[in-house]
Design a protein around this motif. Structure first.
Motif, mmCIF file in Angstrom:
data_model
loop_
_atom_site.group_PDB
_atom_site.id
_atom_site.type_symbol
_atom_site.label_atom_id
_atom_site.label_comp_id
_atom_site.label_asym_id
_atom_site.label_seq_id
_atom_site.Cartn_x
_atom_site.Cartn_y
_atom_site.Cartn_z
ATOM 1 N N LEU A 146 -63.681 -37.005 9.573
ATOM 2 C CA LEU A 146 -64.246 -37.208 8.239
ATOM 3 C C LEU A 146 -63.342 -36.619 7.157
ATOM 4 O O LEU A 146 -63.159 -37.215 6.087
ATOM 5 C CB LEU A 146 -65.638 -36.580 8.160
ATOM 6 N N LEU A 147 -62.778 -35.454 7.421
ATOM 7 C CA LEU A 147 -61.851 -34.853 6.459
ATOM 8 C C LEU A 147 -60.669 -35.766 6.194
ATOM 9 O O LEU A 147 -60.298 -36.015 5.038
ATOM 10 C CB LEU A 147 -61.346 -33.510 6.992
ATOM 11 N N CYS A 148 -60.067 -36.267 7.265
ATOM 12 C CA CYS A 148 -58.862 -37.081 7.122
ATOM 13 C C CYS A 148 -59.151 -38.439 6.488
ATOM 14 O O CYS A 148 -58.223 -39.099 5.991
ATOM 15 C CB CYS A 148 -58.191 -37.273 8.484
ATOM 16 N N ALA A 149 -60.409 -38.870 6.496
ATOM 17 C CA ALA A 149 -60.781 -40.152 5.902
ATOM 18 C C ALA A 149 -61.244 -40.021 4.451
ATOM 19 O O ALA A 149 -61.474 -41.033 3.785
ATOM 20 C CB ALA A 149 -61.889 -40.807 6.725
ATOM 21 N N SER A 150 -61.365 -38.785 3.959
ATOM 22 C CA SER A 150 -61.893 -38.555 2.619
ATOM 23 C C SER A 150 -60.765 -38.339 1.613
ATOM 24 O O SER A 150 -60.005 -37.378 1.721
ATOM 25 C CB SER A 150 -62.825 -37.332 2.623
ATOM 26 N N ASP A 151 -60.678 -39.219 0.622
ATOM 27 C CA ASP A 151 -59.701 -39.022 -0.449
ATOM 28 C C ASP A 151 -60.000 -37.742 -1.218
ATOM 29 O O ASP A 151 -59.087 -37.021 -1.623
ATOM 30 C CB ASP A 151 -59.719 -40.217 -1.397
ATOM 31 N N THR A 152 -61.285 -37.464 -1.420
ATOM 32 C CA THR A 152 -61.670 -36.271 -2.175
ATOM 33 C C THR A 152 -61.249 -35.003 -1.446
ATOM 34 O O THR A 152 -60.718 -34.063 -2.046
ATOM 35 C CB THR A 152 -63.186 -36.256 -2.404
#
Length: 439
Positions: A139-145
């Protein structure tokens, strides 16, 4: 694509007394190196400390080929490569990416996740948090934010035993006996209960809410926000409900005063296999020791290594009948395999010659004065920054222009300092007395 990957940028060590937040986040990574006195430094984030034997081989080869030949373990279960040359960039980045250690260039410094290293192995804890670990990292690696998080922001995934909860992370997930999870943010006096299946998504929502709250403030971590953490928690609850994640207030479990690293030795549990737990003297592991560990994981275990936030390692999946012999081989390689090793509980920063700020070669001093294990851990620091020091109660040994300052620390409480001249006899006696005697 690897061909388009930029070589690591090398940034000089910071000097002066300006607030680090005023300068921006200069935390090193794999693509952003730090220039130290012994060469460039790369910090490789390893979420939960989990490595395959193949990935471990890559790290060992890169350390030998490009750096000082050693792997330096950190207090977040990550690995540092030191003594890197100025032209190592392309090979370093390619090796990391090809081995799966660099899944996202934009997120490589924000994958700071500690996890209970014995989760699922010893029958303790409320759940195996490995599925949480994989999900939070994805999830971290998929989040631009989330790419905007600082390299210091920390997630902790605790299986309910309280070991990594004690590390004081910015976002903590605690497994509960009812299958749910407790979400703790910073040092807030409140916490929320969330469904266990939605816990990874909740952790990301909490991190993204922090970034919005920190906008314009220069805060890197939750504790840097002005005021207390309760307004941030209220906003997180609002976002959780907006995402369809049920949440409700829950009692905040008392945060342990000190973390509980795995005891060195054989780790037994409810399974047919066992694990080995070993410590690394001063967190520095040479090629021979690393090969002993990777060989044990590959040929006797399940092909996995787990680095701990206490500069140790766990090798899971060994047959019970072969565990004792494998543990002895790790001991013969110089690793800590039992509680009576003189190196148990001894830690140190890099010191001289690697750090320009250090006033002494603290690792050499620690080696020269190492004695019987004590009831308290001890940490040697080359200057007042005390980089990498433990939490909870410990013996603080800090180099000064006149020798060393020795005192006990418990949370925010500082004991009366004792100034001791450099040199083994007096220093060894002072440190041994401060640590206390086992038994």
């Amino acid at each position: 694509m690897l061909a388009a990957m930029p070589p690591p940028a090398i940034f000089p060590a910071r000097t002066g007394d300006a607030s680090p937040r005023a300068r921006g986040d200069a935390c090193p990574g794999t693509l952003r190196l730090h220039r130290a006195d012994d060469g460039a430094l790369a910090r490789v984030r390893i979420p939960g400390g989990v490595l395959s034997a193949a990935q471990a081989d890559v790290l060992g080869k890169l350390a030998e080929r490009l750096g000082d030949g050693e792997l330096h373990l950190t207090s977040r279960g990550n690995v540092q490569l030191r003594g890197l040359g100025p032209d190592c960039g392309g090979e370093l980045a390619s090796g990391m990416a090809e081995s799966g250690l660099l899944p996202s260039e934009r997120h490589e410094r924000v994958r700071n996740i500690v996890a209970s290293p014995l989760s699922g192995l010893d029958g303790r804890g409320e759940r195996d948090i490995r599925p949480w670990l994989s999900a939070v990292d994805e999830l971290l690696c998929a989040s631009d934010t989330a790419a905007g998080l600082s390299g210091r922001f920390l997630f902790a995934l605790d299986d309910g035993r309280g070991d990594v909860d004690a590390l004081g992370a910015d976002v903590t997930l605690l497994a509960r006996s009812d299958g749910a999870a407790t979400l703790r943010v910073g040092s807030a006096e409140s916490a929320v209960r969330i469904p266990g299946a939605r816990a990874p998504q909740a952790a990301l929502i909490a991190a993204e809410a922090f970034l919005d709250a920190a906008a314009g403030s220069g805060a890197w971590r939750v504790t840097d926000l002005p005021g207390d953490d309760e307004p941030l928690l209220d906003e997180i609850v609002r976002r959780l409900r907006q995402a369809g994640i049920s949440s409700g207030p829950t009692a905040v479990p008392a945060r342990p005063e000190k973390s509980a690293p795995p005891d060195p030795g054989i780790v037994t549990g409810p399974h047919n296999t066992v694990a080995l737990s070993a410590g690394v003297p001063l967190g520095r592991i040479g090629a021979h020791q690393w090969q002993a560990l990777t060989g044990t994981a590959r040929h006797h275990g399940n092909g996995e290594l787990r680095l701990t936030p206490w500069r140790g390692l766990v090798v899971p999946g060994l047959e019970r009948g072969r565990a004792a012999a494998a543990l002895d081989r790790l001991g013969a390689a110089g690793l800590i395999i039992g509680p009576h090793s003189p190196w148990t509980g001894v830690g140190a920063c890099i010191g001289r010659p690697g750090c320009a700020r250090s006033l002494a070669d603290v690792r050499a001093e620690a080696a020269a004065t190492v004695g019987p294990p004590g009831t308290l851990p001890v940490y040697w620091s080359g200057c007042e920054r005390r980089c990498g020091h433990p939490r909870g109660e410990w013996v603080d040994v800090v180099a000064t222009p006149d020798g060393y300052r020795v005192r006990t620390v418990r949370g925010e409480e500082r004991g009366s300092p004792l100034t001791v001249p450099a040199g083994p006899p007096a220093l060894a006696a002072a440190v041994t007395a401060a640590r206390g005697t086992v038994g």
